[in-house]
Design a protein around this motif. Structure first.
Motif, short mmCIF file in Angstrom:
data_model
loop_
_atom_site.label_atom_id
_atom_site.label_comp_id
_atom_site.label_asym_id
_atom_site.label_seq_id
_atom_site.Cartn_x
_atom_site.Cartn_y
_atom_site.Cartn_z
N GLU A 6 0.82 -1.22 0.00
CA GLU A 6 0.00 0.00 0.00
C GLU A 6 0.85 1.27 0.00
OE1 GLU A 6 -3.24 -0.09 -0.49
OE2 GLU A 6 -3.10 -2.27 -0.53
N ALA A 7 1.91 1.30 0.80
CA ALA A 7 2.78 2.47 0.86
C ALA A 7 3.54 2.66 -0.46
CB ALA A 7 3.75 2.36 2.02
N ALA A 8 3.99 1.58 -1.07
CA ALA A 8 4.69 1.66 -2.36
C ALA A 8 3.73 2.16 -3.44
CB ALA A 8 5.28 0.32 -2.75
N VAL A 12 3.99 5.63 -5.70
CA VAL A 12 3.90 5.65 -7.17
C VAL A 12 2.85 6.64 -7.61
CG1 VAL A 12 3.20 4.28 -9.18
CG2 VAL A 12 4.81 3.34 -7.54
N VAL A 13 1.68 6.61 -6.98
CA VAL A 13 0.60 7.53 -7.35
C VAL A 13 1.00 8.98 -7.07
CG1 VAL A 13 -1.77 8.21 -6.79
CG2 VAL A 13 -1.21 5.80 -7.10
N ASN A 14 1.69 9.24 -5.97
CA ASN A 14 2.13 10.60 -5.65
C ASN A 14 3.16 11.12 -6.65
OD1 ASN A 14 0.48 10.88 -3.42
ND2 ASN A 14 2.03 10.16 -1.99
N VAL A 15 4.06 10.26 -7.08
CA VAL A 15 5.14 10.70 -7.99
C VAL A 15 4.66 10.75 -9.44
CG1 VAL A 15 7.40 10.07 -8.93
CG2 VAL A 15 6.99 9.92 -6.48
N PHE A 16 3.96 9.71 -9.90
CA PHE A 16 3.60 9.60 -11.31
C PHE A 16 2.15 9.98 -11.61
CE2 PHE A 16 7.05 6.53 -10.64
CZ PHE A 16 7.98 7.06 -11.52
N HIS A 22 0.23 -2.96 -16.44
CA HIS A 22 1.33 -3.58 -17.19
C HIS A 22 2.62 -2.76 -17.11
CE1 HIS A 22 -1.85 -6.17 -18.46
NE2 HIS A 22 -2.49 -5.15 -18.97
N HIS A 23 2.81 -2.10 -15.97
CA HIS A 23 4.04 -1.36 -15.69
C HIS A 23 4.64 -1.86 -14.39
CE1 HIS A 23 2.56 1.40 -18.72
NE2 HIS A 23 3.72 2.05 -18.67
N ALA A 24 5.96 -1.75 -14.27
CA ALA A 24 6.67 -2.11 -13.05
C ALA A 24 7.34 -0.86 -12.51
CB ALA A 24 7.72 -3.18 -13.33
N TYR A 25 7.32 -0.71 -11.20
CA TYR A 25 7.94 0.42 -10.52
C TYR A 25 8.97 -0.12 -9.56
CZ TYR A 25 3.86 2.65 -12.53
OH TYR A 25 2.92 3.10 -13.41
N LEU A 26 10.22 0.32 -9.71
CA LEU A 26 11.31 -0.23 -8.91
C LEU A 26 11.76 0.75 -7.85
CD1 LEU A 26 11.40 -1.59 -11.83
CD2 LEU A 26 13.65 -2.32 -11.15
N PHE A 27 12.07 0.22 -6.68
CA PHE A 27 12.59 0.99 -5.56
C PHE A 27 13.89 0.34 -5.11
CE2 PHE A 27 8.00 1.08 -5.50
CZ PHE A 27 7.69 2.41 -5.29
N ILE A 43 -4.98 -6.36 -13.15
CA ILE A 43 -6.04 -6.85 -12.26
C ILE A 43 -5.82 -6.33 -10.85
CG2 ILE A 43 -7.08 -8.90 -11.24
CD1 ILE A 43 -6.24 -10.39 -13.82
N GLY A 44 -4.57 -6.34 -10.42
CA GLY A 44 -4.20 -5.88 -9.09
C GLY A 44 -2.73 -5.54 -9.07
N VAL A 45 -2.19 -5.37 -7.88
CA VAL A 45 -0.77 -5.06 -7.75
C VAL A 45 -0.10 -6.12 -6.90
CG1 VAL A 45 -1.05 -2.58 -8.05
CG2 VAL A 45 -1.13 -3.54 -5.78
N TRP A 46 1.18 -6.34 -7.16
CA TRP A 46 1.98 -7.23 -6.32
C TRP A 46 3.35 -6.61 -6.12
CZ3 TRP A 46 6.27 -9.26 -8.78
CH2 TRP A 46 6.23 -9.38 -10.16
N LEU A 47 3.95 -6.98 -5.00
CA LEU A 47 5.24 -6.42 -4.60
C LEU A 47 6.22 -7.57 -4.38
CD1 LEU A 47 6.64 -3.71 -3.75
CD2 LEU A 47 6.00 -4.30 -1.41
N ALA A 48 7.38 -7.46 -5.00
CA ALA A 48 8.43 -8.47 -4.84
C ALA A 48 9.69 -7.79 -4.35
CB ALA A 48 8.70 -9.18 -6.17
#
Length: 95
Positions: A6-8, A12-16, A22-27, A43-48
């Motif tokens: 949720e925080a990630a 992403v929403v605050n910055v972009f 179908h996009h990946a956001y890296l930290f 469909i949803g989001v996942w964090l790895a």
């Protein structure tokens, strides 16, 4: 690197402005030996998360907030390989 899903997603929403399907956001952490990837799969989001035992991930220079990567470059980045040398940048044109 303490961000959960949720925080990630909020970052992403605050910055972009939005998390695109179908996009990946890296930290990455400051030492560049840990990475988290937030993926919106449509469909949803996942964090790895990934941590290198030795070496560092190779990040783009210049401090830009966005960088487009091909699938091959993203795969190489996640493995800790020099992704900048793949694709057009790695073509040898003269001997």
């Amino acid at each position: 690197m303490r961000l959960g899903t949720e925080a990630a997603l909020a970052r992403v929403v605050n910055v972009f402005g939005a998390a695109k399907p179908h996009h990946a956001y890296l930290f990455a952490n400051r030492r560049a030996n840990r990475m988290k990837v937030l993926v919106h799969d449509g469909i949803g989001v996942w964090l790895a998360a990934r941590r290198l035992n030795a070496g560092k991930f190779s990040w783009p220079l210049g401090g830009t907030s966005t960088q487009s990567l091909t699938r091959v470059q993203l795969d190489a980045l996640v493995l800790g390989l020099p992704w900048q040398r793949l694709g057009e940048a790695g073509i040898i044109r003269t001997i």
